[in-house]
Design a protein around this motif. Structure first.
Motif, PDB file in Angstrom:
ATOM      1  N   PHE A  24      13.284 -12.140   6.981  1.00  0.00           N
ATOM      2  CA  PHE A  24      12.161 -12.965   7.120  1.00  0.00           C
ATOM      3  C   PHE A  24      12.457 -14.350   6.456  1.00  0.00           C
ATOM      4  O   PHE A  24      12.248 -15.439   6.970  1.00  0.00           O
ATOM      5  CB  PHE A  24      11.229 -12.267   6.918  1.00  0.00           C
ATOM      6  CG  PHE A  24       9.911 -13.077   6.923  1.00  0.00           C
ATOM      7  CD1 PHE A  24       9.501 -13.695   8.051  1.00  0.00           C
ATOM      8  CD2 PHE A  24       8.891 -12.682   5.756  1.00  0.00           C
ATOM      9  CE1 PHE A  24       8.321 -14.469   7.692  1.00  0.00           C
ATOM     10  CE2 PHE A  24       7.650 -13.641   5.498  1.00  0.00           C
ATOM     11  CZ  PHE A  24       7.509 -14.551   6.702  1.00  0.00           C
TER      12      PHE A  24
ATOM     13  N   THR B 144       5.795 -10.324  -2.000  1.00  0.00           N
ATOM     14  CA  THR B 144       5.745  -9.096  -1.243  1.00  0.00           C
ATOM     15  C   THR B 144       5.436  -9.546   0.381  1.00  0.00           C
ATOM     16  O   THR B 144       4.653 -10.414   0.416  1.00  0.00           O
ATOM     17  CB  THR B 144       4.700  -8.225  -1.791  1.00  0.00           C
ATOM     18  OG1 THR B 144       3.518  -8.712  -1.584  1.00  0.00           O
ATOM     19  CG2 THR B 144       5.043  -8.049  -3.215  1.00  0.00           C
ATOM     20  N   MET B 145       5.739  -8.793   1.242  1.00  0.00           N
ATOM     21  CA  MET B 145       5.398  -9.059   2.640  1.00  0.00           C
ATOM     22  C   MET B 145       4.131  -8.587   2.601  1.00  0.00           C
ATOM     23  O   MET B 145       3.223  -9.427   3.376  1.00  0.00           O
ATOM     24  CB  MET B 145       6.046  -7.655   3.312  1.00  0.00           C
ATOM     25  CG  MET B 145       7.689  -7.771   3.369  1.00  0.00           C
ATOM     26  SD  MET B 145       8.354  -9.388   4.076  1.00  0.00           S
ATOM     27  CE  MET B 145       8.541  -8.938   5.956  1.00  0.00           C
TER      28      MET B 145
ATOM     29  N   LYS C 152       1.052  -6.896   8.071  1.00  0.00           N
ATOM     30  CA  LYS C 152       2.225  -6.451   7.895  1.00  0.00           C
ATOM     31  C   LYS C 152       3.032  -5.924   8.797  1.00  0.00           C
ATOM     32  O   LYS C 152       4.320  -6.392   9.322  1.00  0.00           O
ATOM     33  CB  LYS C 152       2.346  -5.484   6.894  1.00  0.00           C
ATOM     34  CG  LYS C 152       3.576  -5.666   5.845  1.00  0.00           C
ATOM     35  CD  LYS C 152       3.279  -4.581   4.539  1.00  0.00           C
ATOM     36  CE  LYS C 152       3.067  -3.395   4.691  1.00  0.00           C
ATOM     37  NZ  LYS C 152       3.479  -2.428   3.598  1.00  0.00           N
TER      38      LYS C 152
ATOM     39  N   VAL D 144       5.596 -18.173   3.060  1.00  0.00           N
ATOM     40  CA  VAL D 144       6.464 -17.184   2.160  1.00  0.00           C
ATOM     41  C   VAL D 144       7.301 -18.084   1.239  1.00  0.00           C
ATOM     42  O   VAL D 144       7.799 -17.742   0.333  1.00  0.00           O
ATOM     43  CB  VAL D 144       7.375 -16.319   3.027  1.00  0.00           C
ATOM     44  CG1 VAL D 144       8.224 -17.352   4.003  1.00  0.00           C
ATOM     45  CG2 VAL D 144       8.211 -15.489   2.255  1.00  0.00           C
TER      46      VAL D 144
ATOM     47  N   LYS E 256      12.663  -8.220   4.915  1.00  0.00           N
ATOM     48  CA  LYS E 256      12.177  -9.247   4.016  1.00  0.00           C
ATOM     49  C   LYS E 256      13.460 -10.281   4.005  1.00  0.00           C
ATOM     50  O   LYS E 256      13.025 -11.431   4.176  1.00  0.00           O
ATOM     51  CB  LYS E 256      12.055  -8.565   2.637  1.00  0.00           C
ATOM     52  CG  LYS E 256      11.523  -9.759   1.719  1.00  0.00           C
ATOM     53  CD  LYS E 256      11.160  -9.062   0.316  1.00  0.00           C
ATOM     54  CE  LYS E 256      11.092 -10.183  -0.792  1.00  0.00           C
ATOM     55  NZ  LYS E 256      10.740  -9.420  -2.148  1.00  0.00           N
TER      56      LYS E 256
ATOM     57  N   LEU F 276       4.362  -8.941  10.901  1.00  0.00           N
ATOM     58  CA  LEU F 276       5.764  -9.588  10.295  1.00  0.00           C
ATOM     59  C   LEU F 276       6.949  -8.514  10.700  1.00  0.00           C
ATOM     60  O   LEU F 276       7.911  -9.317  11.167  1.00  0.00           O
ATOM     61  CB  LEU F 276       5.550  -9.558   8.792  1.00  0.00           C
ATOM     62  CG  LEU F 276       4.417 -10.603   8.316  1.00  0.00           C
ATOM     63  CD1 LEU F 276       4.574 -10.668   6.646  1.00  0.00           C
ATOM     64  CD2 LEU F 276       4.730 -12.016   8.666  1.00  0.00           C
ATOM     65  N   TYR F 277       6.688  -7.307  10.523  1.00  0.00           N
ATOM     66  CA  TYR F 277       7.914  -6.507  10.795  1.00  0.00           C
ATOM     67  C   TYR F 277       8.161  -6.374  12.220  1.00  0.00           C
ATOM     68  O   TYR F 277       9.356  -5.843  12.642  1.00  0.00           O
ATOM     69  CB  TYR F 277       7.566  -5.123  10.050  1.00  0.00           C
ATOM     70  CG  TYR F 277       8.013  -5.080   8.614  1.00  0.00           C
ATOM     71  CD1 TYR F 277       9.486  -5.120   8.223  1.00  0.00           C
ATOM     72  CD2 TYR F 277       7.047  -5.101   7.724  1.00  0.00           C
ATOM     73  CE1 TYR F 277       9.829  -5.136   6.964  1.00  0.00           C
ATOM     74  CE2 TYR F 277       7.507  -5.029   6.372  1.00  0.00           C
ATOM     75  CZ  TYR F 277       8.785  -5.221   6.137  1.00  0.00           C
ATOM     76  OH  TYR F 277       8.948  -5.067   4.638  1.00  0.00           O
TER      77      TYR F 277
END
Lengths: 204, 204
Positions: free
Chosen positions: B70, B45-46, B57, B32, B67, B60-61
């Motif tokens: 993160f 973008t994620m 995704k 990232v 975002k 990640l969430y």
DNA sequence: CTGTACCGGTACTCGGCCGTATCGGTACAG
DNA sequence: CTGTACCGATACGGCCGAGTACCGGTACAG
């Protein structure tokens, strides 16, 4: 030709094709630049600019094809010569004057550069407009001041510190908010000139 | 409590809830930050991060709620002490060493600051993480170096230029790409130290 | 062997913004 | 008075990204 020269408040605008007066255009440009300084390039929307100037989005798109072209036009219209008329005959005093002048509008220009610094990587026209509006005129004016100092013999030609003066000045200007959260004001910059720039140039 | 402390290579992961190893987490953070340096915060973008690390995704969430959180976590994980171990016993040499060290990673940090400088205005947590990761450690390390120089008597305490050294160094570092399009390398920074910083501090 | 819980993948909703199209109002020309 | 051309407003299409839901696979516990 004596009594008919009416230069009153109602100026004749019969010859203009677009009904957008230069003053109105200026409002658009001021609004978009202000919003960019406030929220950043990506957060600024054409709808927002239209709403804040009480015009229609159509009106904006009739004059400028895309958002980056619109912003670039605003930057070009905002271009003006900085440090104009600074020529006291003394390099040290000229530099102090530059510091004082920069302290006045540094907020706005620093914010603009900060906000657009990211957007320019994806639009070359925008990058060019930004450089020509906010970077090159200031650098050129500063180098003129330095050149005159050299020609007067105040600083020897080729002095090692000469090349770094523009980077120093604008570096300190731009980085201050990142370090302390405050923008550089005239007092801070003048003290910087006295404490660093002048000693580095051998001007005591 | 004596023999059960198994610190072998296959660390017991029974206590870990998530199956994301620290190494895997590091991949997410590196990805990232790299994409932010490349394209800017808003363009990252994620989905893009998930795709480039071949994760989902959802993964990640599951670990980070939004975002900006993160990205802030990535910055915090990237935080490390800069200029560590620079202590040659001479202030001038220390500063040259700082210039050389800064020339190495200045590209990445400058890009990161530039790319996030805009986003931080809308997320306080992100702003805090950015300051703590990329600004405060470097400033603190530089001030330590200056303080040691003062304690050794190389520069008189309260010297006017002392307060401006951090702003100068980081200012030049950050502003160079804007002025010339090139990033400041070690040679440029060392010459800057010799031509400006040392003379301003009275170190000839 | 069986259950659990996480991972990866995908499909989805929701909202926002760029840029376009359309329409009524109005100022000015002739 | 009539036509023209621009302005402002609004609605719309298309796209894209944040964040959610669900589903099958699989590693590990017991």
């Amino acid at each position: 030709m004596t009594s008919q020269a009416a230069d009153g408040p109602e100026t004749v605008a019969a010859s203009r094709r677009s009904k957008i007066t230069p003053e109105r255009e200026r409002e658009f440009f001021d609004a978009v630049l202000e919003q960019i300084r406030e929220c950043g390039y990506d957060s600024v929307t054409m709808d927002g600019v239209a709403a804040s100037t009480r015009c229609s989005k159509s009106t904006l798109y009739r004059q400028w094809k895309t958002k980056p072209q619109f912003v670039a036009a605003a930057l070009r219209a905002n271009r003006r010569v900085r440090f104009v008329g600074i020529d006291t005959g003394s390099l040290a005093e000229d530099l102090r004057e530059v510091a004082r002048a920069a302290g006045d509008w540094s907020h706005k220009d620093t914010k603009t550069l900060q906000a657009l610094g990211q957007a320019v990587t994806s639009d070359e026209e925008l990058a060019k407009a930004l450089r020509e509006a906010l970077v090159e005129p200031e650098i050129a004016a500063l180098q003129d001041i330095l050149r005159r100092g050299v020609e007067r013999g105040e600083v020897p030609e080729g002095h090692a510190a000469l090349d770094y003066v523009p980077a120093m000045m604008f570096g300190v200007l731009r980085v201050r908010p990142v370090l302390t959260g405050e923008y550089a004001d005239a007092g801070y910059l003048v003290r910087f000139v006295e404490a660093v720039v002048l000693p580095a140039l051998g001007l005591t």
